[in-house]
Design an enzyme around this catalytic site. Structure first.
Site, PDB file in Angstrom:
ATOM      1  N   THR A 125      12.900   5.406  11.141  1.00 19.95           N
ATOM      2  CA  THR A 125      13.870   4.371  11.530  1.00 19.95           C
ATOM      3  C   THR A 125      13.524   3.058  10.842  1.00 19.95           C
ATOM      4  OG1 THR A 125      14.168   5.481  13.630  1.00 19.95           O
ATOM      5  CG2 THR A 125      14.889   3.176  13.515  1.00 19.95           C
TER       6      THR A 125
ATOM      7  N   GLN B 142       1.253  -9.195  -6.151  1.00 18.14           N
ATOM      8  CA  GLN B 142       0.802 -10.587  -6.289  1.00 18.14           C
ATOM      9  C   GLN B 142       1.711 -11.443  -7.171  1.00 18.14           C
ATOM     10  OE1 GLN B 142      -1.460 -12.223  -4.642  1.00 18.14           O
ATOM     11  NE2 GLN B 142      -2.524 -10.560  -3.625  1.00 18.14           N
TER      12      GLN B 142
ATOM     13  N   SER C  80       5.519  -6.664  -1.780  1.00 16.45           N
ATOM     14  CA  SER C  80       5.215  -6.776  -0.354  1.00 16.45           C
ATOM     15  C   SER C  80       5.659  -8.147   0.162  1.00 16.45           C
ATOM     16  CB  SER C  80       3.706  -6.607  -0.169  1.00 16.45           C
ATOM     17  OG  SER C  80       3.367  -6.716   1.185  1.00 16.45           O
ATOM     18  N   ALA C  81       6.271  -8.161   1.363  1.00 18.28           N
ATOM     19  CA  ALA C  81       6.859  -9.418   1.867  1.00 18.28           C
ATOM     20  C   ALA C  81       5.821 -10.467   2.258  1.00 18.28           C
ATOM     21  CB  ALA C  81       7.746  -9.115   3.076  1.00 18.28           C
ATOM     22  N   HIS C  82       4.671 -10.012   2.793  1.00 20.30           N
ATOM     23  CA  HIS C  82       3.780 -11.015   3.403  1.00 20.30           C
ATOM     24  C   HIS C  82       3.030 -11.869   2.391  1.00 20.30           C
ATOM     25  CE1 HIS C  82      -0.367  -9.105   3.262  1.00 20.30           C
ATOM     26  NE2 HIS C  82       0.365  -8.050   2.970  1.00 20.30           N
TER      27      HIS C  82
ATOM     28  N   CYS D 105     -22.239  -8.778   0.483  1.00 21.25           N
ATOM     29  CA  CYS D 105     -23.584  -8.428   0.952  1.00 21.25           C
ATOM     30  C   CYS D 105     -23.573  -7.758   2.312  1.00 21.25           C
ATOM     31  CB  CYS D 105     -24.435  -9.668   1.117  1.00 21.25           C
ATOM     32  SG  CYS D 105     -24.280 -10.734  -0.225  1.00 21.25           S
TER      33      CYS D 105
ATOM     34  N   THR E  74       0.835  -1.205   0.000  1.00 24.02           N
ATOM     35  CA  THR E  74       0.000   0.000   0.000  1.00 24.02           C
ATOM     36  C   THR E  74       0.869   1.254   0.000  1.00 24.02           C
ATOM     37  OG1 THR E  74      -1.688  -1.201   1.222  1.00 24.02           O
ATOM     38  CG2 THR E  74      -1.832   1.207   1.263  1.00 24.02           C
TER      39      THR E  74
HETATM   40  C1  LIG Z   1      -2.299  -6.285  -5.679  1.00 21.80           C
HETATM   41  C2  LIG Z   1      -2.070  -5.790  -4.287  1.00 21.80           C
HETATM   42  N1  LIG Z   1      -1.585  -4.553  -4.096  1.00 21.80           N
HETATM   43  C3  LIG Z   1      -1.347  -4.062  -2.873  1.00 21.80           C
HETATM   44  C4  LIG Z   1      -1.609  -4.805  -1.755  1.00 21.80           C
HETATM   45  C5  LIG Z   1      -1.349  -4.212  -0.415  1.00 21.80           C
HETATM   46  O1  LIG Z   1      -0.175  -4.699   0.140  1.00 21.80           O
HETATM   47  P1  LIG Z   1       0.120  -4.535   1.702  1.00 21.80           P
HETATM   48  O2  LIG Z   1      -0.835  -5.421   2.403  1.00 21.80           O
HETATM   49  O3  LIG Z   1       1.538  -4.967   1.871  1.00 21.80           O
HETATM   50  O4  LIG Z   1      -0.066  -3.089   2.019  1.00 21.80           O
HETATM   51  C6  LIG Z   1      -2.126  -6.097  -1.893  1.00 21.80           C
HETATM   52  C7  LIG Z   1      -2.454  -6.911  -0.700  1.00 21.80           C
HETATM   53  O5  LIG Z   1      -3.584  -7.282  -0.475  1.00 21.80           O
HETATM   54  C8  LIG Z   1      -2.368  -6.603  -3.201  1.00 21.80           C
HETATM   55  O6  LIG Z   1      -2.869  -7.821  -3.393  1.00 21.80           O
HETATM   56  S1  FES Z   2     -25.837  -8.955  -2.319  1.00 19.10           S
HETATM   57 FE1  FES Z   2     -24.184 -10.391  -2.321  1.00 19.10          FE
HETATM   58  S2  FES Z   2     -22.632  -9.382  -3.360  1.00 19.10           S
HETATM   59 FE2  FES Z   2     -24.172  -7.905  -3.217  1.00 19.10          FE
END
Ligand SMILES: Cc1ncc(COP(=O)(O)O)c(C=O)c1O
Ligand code: FES
Length: 391
Positions: A234, A176, A196-198, A322, A69
């Site tokens: 930092t 991704q 992103s690392a995670h 929903c 992000t």
């Molecule tokens: C395509 C994409 N961009 C950005 C992000 C955000 O990454 P982060 O969770 O490291 O901020 C994600 C994570 O869900 C993602 O899938």
């Molecule tokens: S009512 Fe299920 S996605 Fe909108």
């Protein structure tokens, strides 16, 4: 079993081991001059090399951030704030992650114009649409490498070539794809790339932004000048070490892991489509992430599906919403041209290296059972054309 690796992934034990010393013993601030600080700096610079190596960049082109992000925000705002006297037009796609999409929406409220390129049924942008969208006011193109929901992979190298020919900066969100498919910043013709690392068996809250040598960005965070002034604060040394190790492992195992996971993916897709009537795959069949399965079932609500699967021990996710605040299904599924009622039944299963064939078999059966149960409960199902009537 865990099948939501696009949401996040477990930290690899090797990554965890590499990080451990940097919490209690080697806790130095990487900006200090004594040896404890110098050791931290050394570890950080080694990690920068590991990240750079995975994406074909030079270490000095890698900026550490707090994740995808933040990388997206620094790249997009940093470019347009710097170039605002040159133009005010941004081109992106209709299926970006909120980290890009909401940044663009914010910029629209602040004097910038944004074109959201359509993606059509297969979830892929058309190069001719991109060419048509470029104006003499276009200062940035930001298009994701692969989509987090439907896994489709965009023609990044071609987009980058057009950006270069038109002297427009090009950023891609590769959160991704890094560690899942080959990523090479030179071959992809990108100026900036977020990761992103995670998502690759590293820790949460750490990531990087590749900034091509010569590309200058306006800082959006101000402070002590760390990371070339683009990300002051930092440094998260243990996180950075974890990111580096995760990248090293990803580079070492990429081909083998990709082959293994693609095989599981195809087994899962075929198993479900062949055993459940009125089930559909969303996104392109082959131009998709090796680990992404995104399916839709007529007459089913995605959130009920996810909750029922959870009770069978399967962690998965959905693009329907929903009960969320917006009441809107995913903008990604809508961009594919699906009706609200169709987007309503989506299920995303994203595989990882620790998943097995047995788990895939179990999930195929579990999904089939849950879909059948939910359809039996649905008063609407028997009225859907083509639906098999169940007493
Ligand atoms: C395509 C994409 N961009 C950005 C992000 C955000 O990454 P982060 O969770 O490291 O901020 C994600 C994570 O869900 C993602 O899938
Ligand atoms: S009512 Fe299920 S996605 Fe909108």
């Amino acid at each position: 079993m865990y099948m939501d690796h696009s949401a996040t992934s477990p930290v690899d034990p090797e990554v965890f081991e590499a990080m451990k010393p940097y919490f209690v013993d080697n806790f130095g601030n990487a900006s200090t001059l004594y040896s404890l600080g110098r050791d931290a700096r050394k570890a950080m610079e080694a990690a920068r090399e590991q990240v750079a190596s995975l994406i074909g960049a030079k270490p000095e082109e890698v900026i550490f951030t707090s994740g995808g992000t933040e990388s997206d925000n620094i790249a997009i705002k940093g470019t347009v704030y710097r170039l605002k006297n040159k133009g005010n037009h941004i081109i992106t796609s209709a299926i970006e992650h909120p980290a890009v999409r909401e940044t663009c929406k914010y910029l629209e409220k602040n004097g910038f114009e944004v074109t959201y390129l359509p993606v059509y049924e297969d979830g892929i942008v058309k190069i001719s649409d991109l060419e048509d969208a470029i104006t003499d006011k276009t200062i940035l193109i930001t298009i994701m490498h692969a989509n987090n929901e439907i896994g489709t992979i965009q023609p990044i190298a071609e987009i980058g070539k057009i950006a270069r020919e038109n002297k427009i900066y090009f950023h891609t969100d590769a959160v991704q794809t890094v560690g899942k498919i080959p990523v090479n910043v030179e071959k992809m013709n990108v100026d900036m790339l977020s990761l992103s690392a995670h998502k690759v068996y590293g820790p949460k809250g750490i990531g990087a932004l590749y900034v091509k040598k010569g590309v200058r960005l306006e800082p959006i965070i101000h402070g002590g000048g760390h990371e070339k002034g683009l990300r002051p604060g930092t440094e998260n040394v243990s996180g950075i070490v974890g990111l580096g190790k995760a990248c090293e492992l990803a580079e070492k195992n990429l081909l083998e892991d990709t082959k293994y996971i693609t095989n599981l993916r195809d087994k899962l897709i075929d198993g479900i489509l062949n055993s459940i009537e009125q089930s559909y795959l969303d996104g392109h069949r082959t131009k998709r992430l090796p680990n992404n399965v995104n399916l839709r079932f007529t007459g089913i609500e995605g959130e009920s599906l996810v909750l029922h699967l959870d009770s069978k021990g399967v962690a998965a996710s959905t693009g329907s919403a929903c009960s969320s605040k917006s009441l809107e299904p995913s903008h990604v599924l809508i961009a594919l041209g699906l009706e609200h009622v169709e987007a309503h039944g989506s299920l995303r299963l994203t595989l990882g290296k620790e998943n097995t064939e047995e788990e895939v078999d179990y999930v195929i059966t579990a999904v089939k059972e849950v879909v059948e149960t939910l359809r039996k409960l649905s008063p609407l199902w028997c009225e859907i054309p083509g639906a098999e009537r169940r007493e």
